[in-house]
Design an enzyme around this catalytic site. Sequence first.
Site, short mmCIF file in Angstrom:
data_model
loop_
_atom_site.label_atom_id
_atom_site.label_comp_id
_atom_site.label_asym_id
_atom_site.label_seq_id
_atom_site.Cartn_x
_atom_site.Cartn_y
_atom_site.Cartn_z
N LEU A 311 0.83 -1.21 0.00
CA LEU A 311 0.00 0.00 0.00
C LEU A 311 0.86 1.25 0.00
CD1 LEU A 311 -2.21 -1.21 2.95
CD2 LEU A 311 -3.10 -0.95 0.65
N ASP A 312 0.47 2.21 -0.80
CA ASP A 312 1.09 3.53 -0.70
C ASP A 312 0.50 4.21 0.54
OD1 ASP A 312 2.61 5.72 -1.42
OD2 ASP A 312 0.97 6.63 -2.55
N LYS A 313 1.25 5.14 1.14
CA LYS A 313 0.75 5.81 2.34
C LYS A 313 -0.17 6.97 1.98
CE LYS A 313 3.32 8.74 4.67
NZ LYS A 313 2.49 9.99 4.69
N THR A 316 -3.79 6.71 0.31
CA THR A 316 -4.34 5.37 0.46
C THR A 316 -4.61 5.10 1.94
OG1 THR A 316 -3.14 4.58 -1.48
CG2 THR A 316 -3.98 2.91 0.02
N LYS A 500 9.86 1.36 -5.17
CA LYS A 500 8.60 0.65 -4.91
C LYS A 500 8.48 -0.56 -5.84
CE LYS A 500 6.01 4.69 -3.27
NZ LYS A 500 4.80 5.54 -3.43
#
Length: 648
Positions: A311-313, A316, A500
Site C-alpha cells: 500500500l502507498d501511504k 491510500t 517501490k
Amino acid sequence: MNKVHAWLRSHWAVPTVSGLLILASLTASRGFGSELWGDILMVAAAVVAGTPVVLKAVRALTAKVIGIDLLVSVAAIGAILVRNYWEAAAVTFLFAIGHALEAATLNKTRSALAELIAVAPDTAIVLRDGEQVEVGAADVIPGETVLVKNGTKVPVDGVVSGGTGALDEASITGESIPVEKVAGDKVFAGTIATGGFLQVTATGVGADTTLARIIHRVEEAQDAKAKTQAFMDRFSKWYTPGIILLALVVGLLTRDVVLALTLLVIGCPGALVISIPVSIVAGIGRGARDGILIKGGEFLETSAKINAVALDKTGTLTEGRPQLTDVIALDPDFSEDDVLRLAARAEAGSEHPLARPIVTAATDRGLPVLGLPEHTEPVPGKGIVALVDDQRIAVGNMALIRVEQADTRETTDAGATAVVEELAAAGRTPMVVARNGHVIGVVAVADQIRHDAAEMVRRLHGAGVKKVVMLTGDIEPVARAVAAQVGVDEVRAGLLPEDKLEAVAELRRQGYTVAMVGDGVNDAPALATADIGVAMGAAGTGVAIETADIALMKDNLLKLPEAVSLARRTVNNMRQNITIALLTVAALLAGVLFGGVTMAIGMLVHEASVLVVIVNAMRLLRKRADKADARFAEAGVPSPDRAAAQRA
C-alpha cells in the site's frame, strides 16, 4: 400472435412439445392398447427434443469440436435403432429440460450485468435556447446543461453546475446510502436522484460514461476464461472422445449395445464443463454489484491467492489532503512568515502533493505568493530547488540540504536535524527551508490517517493475507508513526517510484502473491510489477476502470479485503463444483458397470448435477454480511464503511 412466436422461440418450447408427445404415447399404448401409435408418438417426442441437439452436434463437428451434444445424439439415435424408443425420448427430453433450466439459471447468474444495463437511462432533459427539451441520453452534447429532477436517473456523467440534491450511487459504487451533491461535485450516469434538483454540465455521454465502461468491463470479464477453465476446456477435448472410445470398447466386449449407449449418456461432462464459468460469472457479477470490478477469470483466480498487499501511504492509508501544521524559524533574522513565504514561493512551481498545503497556508495568511519562480528544479525523493528573486531556495529533506550546502560550503543546520526528528516522531512530514544553502527554518505538514485504515488491515489479515506492507516516499519516522496506528506488518520508507517497483518484485521473489494498491501515476511501475494491480476510487476514471486488474469504484479501503474475500469464495465455489461434477460422473459410471442405472436415469442424474452446480454458484450472488459489521451492529454503532458513507 407475437406472444406465441416469442414462446416458440423460447428455451421451453422444445421440452414442452416433447413432453406432451411422451404423455400422448403413454396414453396411446397403455390407455388404448395401441403399441404402434405409442411407438410413433415416442419416436416423434425423441425427434422433437433431439433435432436441436443433433444440429448443434453437427455444427460443432464442422468446427472440429466433439462435445456433449454428440454424445447425446449418438445415444439417442442408437436407442432408436435398437427399438428402445422410451430411452431415446427420455434422454432427449431430459436433456432439453436441463438445457432450458440451465439457460434460465445462467441468466440469473448474469443478473448483475442485466441490472447495470437496466439502470442505463434512455432520455435526458436539456436546456437548449432557454427551453427544456427531452432528447435521447446518447444525443446530449458534451457541455450542455442537463436537468436532473427528483426520482429520475442521471443520463450523463457530469459536474453539478447548480442546485443541490441527493443521488443513490449504488449502480456505480455499490453503496446504497444517498450522497449529497452540490455545485462542483461529480455525478455519474445511471445514478438516481432521491431528492432535490440538479443542473449538470455534461462531460461524458453514451459510451463515454462511467456506467457504459462498467458494463463493457463486466461483459468482457464474465466471458474471459480463468486458467482452470482453460485447462478444463482442454481436458474436455480429450475426455469426450475418450468416453466415446470407452463406450465402443465396452459394446464390443459385452455385445450389449444398450450398455454402450448408456455409458455415452452418463459420461456427458456437462456439469464439469459448466462448473468453472458459472462460478466466474456469478463472482464477477457479485463484485460488480458491490462496486468491485475484476478484469476476468484469470485475475479472479490470482486474487484468491493474494497473501501480501503493498500500500502507498499518501492518499491510500491517509486522506491525501495534507495540511500545514508547523512553521519554525531557525534563523533570528527570519520570522515564521518569512520562512513560510519563501517556502511557498519555491513550491509554487512544484507539482508535488505537499506543495499545495504550503502555498495554501501562505495565501491564507495573506503572504505574497504571486507568480512562479524564475527556475524550478524538482529533486525526486528529496524536495525542490527554486530560483526566487535571484536567491536559491531549497525545500526538502536533510539530504537535499546537504547537497545544497556542499555547493555553498555552508555546514551548519541551525538545529534543523533535531527539529526534523521531533516533528517526524509526531507523525508529521518536515521540510527544511534553506536560502543559498543556509538553513532558515522548517515547515511541516501532516496528512490525517483514514478512519478505516486500521480496520482494513485487520480484515485483510482475516481474509488470509499474511503480510501488509507500506511503501512510501516519506521519511522513516513519519512512516513508522502512521504504521503504528494502522497496524501494517512492514514499513519501507524513503522510496522512489523505482524503489517501490523493486520492493514489490522482492516480495514476489520471496514467494508472495502480491496486490499493489496505488494511484496509478507515481505507483504505475509497482502496479505493473505486482500480480494484481488495484485502483481505488475508480468511478469517473476511465483509464483506471479499463487498465486495473481490480478497480474499486468507491474510495473505500474496506472494499479491498472484500475483493480478496470474494475472490477466495469464488475459487472455493469452483472447486466445489468440480468435485460435484467428478463425483457424479464416477458414481454413474459405477452404477452402469455394476448394474441399476439406465440411460434415462443416467440423464436425469446428469442434468440434476448440472443444476446443482449452477445453484451452488448462484450462492455467490447473495450479499455476504461481514462479521465485523455484525459486531458494530450489536454495539449499536455503524461500521466504519457505513459511517464513511453517511458522512459522504
